[in-house]
Design a protein around this motif. Sequence first.
Motif, PDB file in Angstrom:
ATOM      1  N   LYS A   1      62.506  40.148  35.575  1.00  0.00           N
ATOM      2  CA  LYS A   1      62.517  41.072  36.719  1.00  0.00           C
ATOM      3  C   LYS A   1      63.894  41.723  36.882  1.00  0.00           C
TER       4      LYS A   1
ATOM      5  N   LEU B   1      62.157  40.129  43.328  1.00  0.00           N
ATOM      6  CA  LEU B   1      61.346  38.962  42.985  1.00  0.00           C
ATOM      7  C   LEU B   1      60.587  38.499  44.217  1.00  0.00           C
TER       8      LEU B   1
ATOM      9  N   THR C   1      62.274  35.534  36.600  1.00  0.00           N
ATOM     10  CA  THR C   1      63.438  36.088  37.295  1.00  0.00           C
ATOM     11  C   THR C   1      64.301  36.951  36.383  1.00  0.00           C
TER      12      THR C   1
ATOM     13  N   ASP D   1      55.025  37.222  41.779  1.00  0.00           N
ATOM     14  CA  ASP D   1      55.562  37.190  40.412  1.00  0.00           C
ATOM     15  C   ASP D   1      55.531  35.772  39.860  1.00  0.00           C
TER      16      ASP D   1
END
Length: 209
Positions: free
Chosen positions: A113, A121, A110, A125
């Motif tokens: 990203k 997200l 997270t 991922d």
Amino acid sequence: MSITKESPYTAAITGGGFLFSETNALLPLLQSADRVALLKDEKLNNRLLKINAETSRYRAIMEIARRFDAMPASFWADYQAMNEEDQHVALFFVILKTYKICFDFHINVTMRKWNSISKTLVSDDIDMEFNEVSARDEFVDSWSDKTKRKVAGAYLTILRKVGILDKEDNLHPLSASNFDYYIINGEQWFLEACLLQPYQIENIKKQLA
């Protein structure tokens, strides 16, 4: 690979979710000297949680107790003095501290990203991080694809509940009136986990100087 019994990971997050109102309802029971008896009564009689199915109620109690025990008693006293918005953020902090799989997702996926161009997200991922964890941990590697999907789904749902992830899969920073609390308590990493920018963190630190 790690030996299974030594794994720091658990899939127990699937037994709960964010559980904000439920946590607040159970706190007095967890803080009581009669904790065991009171929680047993709640499991049987559903006086506070209002979760109809006893099995679901039991899972929620177990996960809230797990989170409660992961933190010092002083934290929960501080938590109860916070406003509701700050409590939401604080409960997210507790979840990251309690479930290493969620912590790893957050730090390794997270936050990365968020610092990328896309700032989005999606479950794919998370799958990539699952592969990384599975490669080094025998216990996680033994989880079924269904369990992994449920764990990933629980994490993403928590992000949506707390406000980091919206319905279009876009990431957003959290806001709280007491971010200084985490710096004072040696948990500055959590401000980065809330997706604050470095200059924002520096400004909060300056206010403490």
